[in-house]
Design a protein around this motif. Sequence first.
Motif, mmCIF file in Angstrom:
data_model
loop_
_atom_site.group_PDB
_atom_site.id
_atom_site.type_symbol
_atom_site.label_atom_id
_atom_site.label_comp_id
_atom_site.label_asym_id
_atom_site.label_seq_id
_atom_site.Cartn_x
_atom_site.Cartn_y
_atom_site.Cartn_z
ATOM 1 N N TYR A 14 0.814 -1.203 0.000
ATOM 2 C CA TYR A 14 0.000 0.000 0.000
ATOM 3 C C TYR A 14 0.861 1.272 0.000
ATOM 4 C CZ TYR A 14 -3.859 -3.122 1.082
ATOM 5 O OH TYR A 14 -4.785 -4.124 1.034
ATOM 6 N N CYS A 15 1.900 1.292 0.876
ATOM 7 C CA CYS A 15 2.699 2.521 0.990
ATOM 8 C C CYS A 15 4.162 2.317 0.619
ATOM 9 C CB CYS A 15 2.593 3.087 2.405
ATOM 10 S SG CYS A 15 3.460 2.107 3.667
ATOM 11 N N GLY A 16 4.608 1.090 0.488
ATOM 12 C CA GLY A 16 5.972 0.815 0.075
ATOM 13 C C GLY A 16 6.993 0.718 1.191
ATOM 14 N N GLU A 17 6.578 0.957 2.438
ATOM 15 C CA GLU A 17 7.509 0.846 3.564
ATOM 16 C C GLU A 17 7.781 -0.629 3.885
ATOM 17 O OE1 GLU A 17 9.153 3.161 5.323
ATOM 18 O OE2 GLU A 17 8.406 4.704 3.940
ATOM 19 N N LYS A 18 8.832 -0.852 4.670
ATOM 20 C CA LYS A 18 9.181 -2.215 5.037
ATOM 21 C C LYS A 18 8.105 -2.844 5.921
ATOM 22 C CE LYS A 18 14.231 -1.990 4.752
ATOM 23 N NZ LYS A 18 15.506 -2.176 5.503
ATOM 24 N N THR A 19 7.966 -4.169 5.793
ATOM 25 C CA THR A 19 7.082 -4.916 6.689
ATOM 26 C C THR A 19 7.926 -5.644 7.721
ATOM 27 O OG1 THR A 19 7.113 -6.848 5.219
ATOM 28 C CG2 THR A 19 5.314 -5.258 4.923
ATOM 29 N N VAL A 20 7.342 -5.912 8.874
ATOM 30 C CA VAL A 20 8.054 -6.617 9.944
ATOM 31 C C VAL A 20 7.228 -7.844 10.352
ATOM 32 C CG1 VAL A 20 9.253 -4.595 10.819
ATOM 33 C CG2 VAL A 20 6.962 -5.111 11.653
ATOM 34 N N PRO A 21 7.909 -8.949 10.695
ATOM 35 C CA PRO A 21 7.177 -10.154 11.130
ATOM 36 C C PRO A 21 6.432 -9.902 12.439
ATOM 37 C CG PRO A 21 9.442 -10.676 10.530
ATOM 38 C CD PRO A 21 9.354 -9.191 10.617
ATOM 39 N N MET A 22 5.262 -10.497 12.550
ATOM 40 C CA MET A 22 4.461 -10.433 13.763
ATOM 41 C C MET A 22 4.014 -11.852 14.109
ATOM 42 S SD MET A 22 4.420 -7.114 14.347
ATOM 43 C CE MET A 22 3.087 -6.882 15.537
ATOM 44 N N GLU A 23 3.664 -12.042 15.390
ATOM 45 C CA GLU A 23 3.163 -13.347 15.841
ATOM 46 C C GLU A 23 4.110 -14.480 15.433
ATOM 47 O OE1 GLU A 23 -0.881 -14.003 14.708
ATOM 48 O OE2 GLU A 23 -1.498 -11.968 15.238
ATOM 49 N N SER A 24 5.387 -14.265 15.680
ATOM 50 C CA SER A 24 6.426 -15.273 15.396
ATOM 51 C C SER A 24 6.467 -15.670 13.927
ATOM 52 C CB SER A 24 6.213 -16.512 16.279
ATOM 53 O OG SER A 24 6.161 -16.174 17.646
ATOM 54 N N GLY A 25 6.165 -14.710 13.060
ATOM 55 C CA GLY A 25 6.245 -14.955 11.626
ATOM 56 C C GLY A 25 4.980 -15.442 10.985
ATOM 57 N N ARG A 26 3.895 -15.530 11.737
ATOM 58 C CA ARG A 26 2.626 -16.020 11.169
ATOM 59 C C ARG A 26 1.919 -14.947 10.356
ATOM 60 N NH1 ARG A 26 0.154 -20.456 13.436
ATOM 61 N NH2 ARG A 26 -1.845 -19.405 13.601
ATOM 62 N N ARG A 27 2.308 -13.709 10.534
ATOM 63 C CA ARG A 27 1.814 -12.619 9.699
ATOM 64 C C ARG A 27 2.857 -11.516 9.690
ATOM 65 N NH1 ARG A 27 -0.174 -8.057 12.306
ATOM 66 N NH2 ARG A 27 -0.607 -8.259 14.534
ATOM 67 N N LYS A 28 2.624 -10.466 8.891
ATOM 68 C CA LYS A 28 3.524 -9.319 8.839
ATOM 69 C C LYS A 28 2.705 -8.041 8.974
ATOM 70 C CE LYS A 28 7.336 -9.773 6.513
ATOM 71 N NZ LYS A 28 8.366 -9.843 5.450
#
Length: 407
Positions: A181-195
Amino acid sequence: MPISLQSHAFAGNPLRSKTPQPTHPLSPALALETLKTQLVDNSHQSSSLNFKVLPFRKGRPLASSTSTDADLGPTWHLGWISLADCKGLFSASGVEFTGDSLFYLGSSSEQDVDVVYWAIDVSGENSLFTEFDSEQVCFIELRTLMVATDWADKQAMVDLAVAGHAKALLEWHNISRFCGYCGEKTVPMESGRRKQCSNELCRRKVYPRVDPVVIMLVIDRENDRALLGRQSRFVPRMWSCLAGFIEPGESLEEAVRRETWEETAIEVGEVMYHSSQPWPVGPSSMPCQLMVGFFAYAKSLEIKVDKAELEDAQWHSREDVRKALMFAEYEKAQRTAAAKVDQMCRGVEKGQSLSSDFNVESGELAPMFFPGPFAIAHRLITSWVNQGSTFDALQLKQQPNSYQSNL
């Protein structure tokens, strides 16, 4: 000879059967907290949890091979390493190891001990590979392991399903590093189950990607024939079911009819569901396809092949298909692939085309063959062949897609 499987390859992953509640010690968040505590506590006495880590390199899981029965040949195993060994490997290579680089796969109980399983991508850590090489283990393509799997070995099928899930998760992380959507970096959440997007003004949540594909055996009821196609990338004499991706706003049944018409100009009427299979061995841009299998009954019979989609498509009688299944030596191909994996783990890599081993027992080439038992196309074709000419797909009896096994 035809092969009967209890479950589709890559299905029946016991680690995916249940996800603990957030307050449970085995839940992704709490398990990660415990893991990080163990990383700084060398005694590892602060928790009753054990951790196992499966390294991947460029989509290839770490594997080993053993040979205990000369008749059965070698058997591959996933190269799980303990948390302590993983920390030691990184430390010896001068690479910082943190829990944030691990991705949660699930948990199980082994002999009254709770075990949590993780995957890690070490593709960028070249210094680690010499450490792995000394242990007679090797990073091996998942597709090679798939062909090398002994279908009667429940543990091997479990390992294949777990490796498939892990590969799909890691590949998804690799292709979703930035917010769409905005082009910024994503970070792992919930031990990698989502970002999640790191932009405070965006913070979009991103979930693992699954690409649904319909795959169908088109049947001519009146003449007891099935429609099979050939793509240009297929090896000689190989035929398979038609297949295609589902488009937005389209039902599964509509996709079956549209894809069949686009590729062969055959009009389909009745469409009946058969089964589905996760397929994590496609292109890396699609980490995990979900193959949804159908029987489709033709309303027209004249074939007009779209050469942009297929190289050829033909009607094949049930008897011809049955003979091809009887002659194709799927077990020989499996043993050949298992031997190749064993050689790779021992440091002796031998290049060989796995498909070249589908030969007629007399020594002559089979007139045609189909994808092996690891593919849903094989299950669709054998299910049709093994039924009478008045086959009703609604009466097809499927065995449960599950295995009970300790990892």
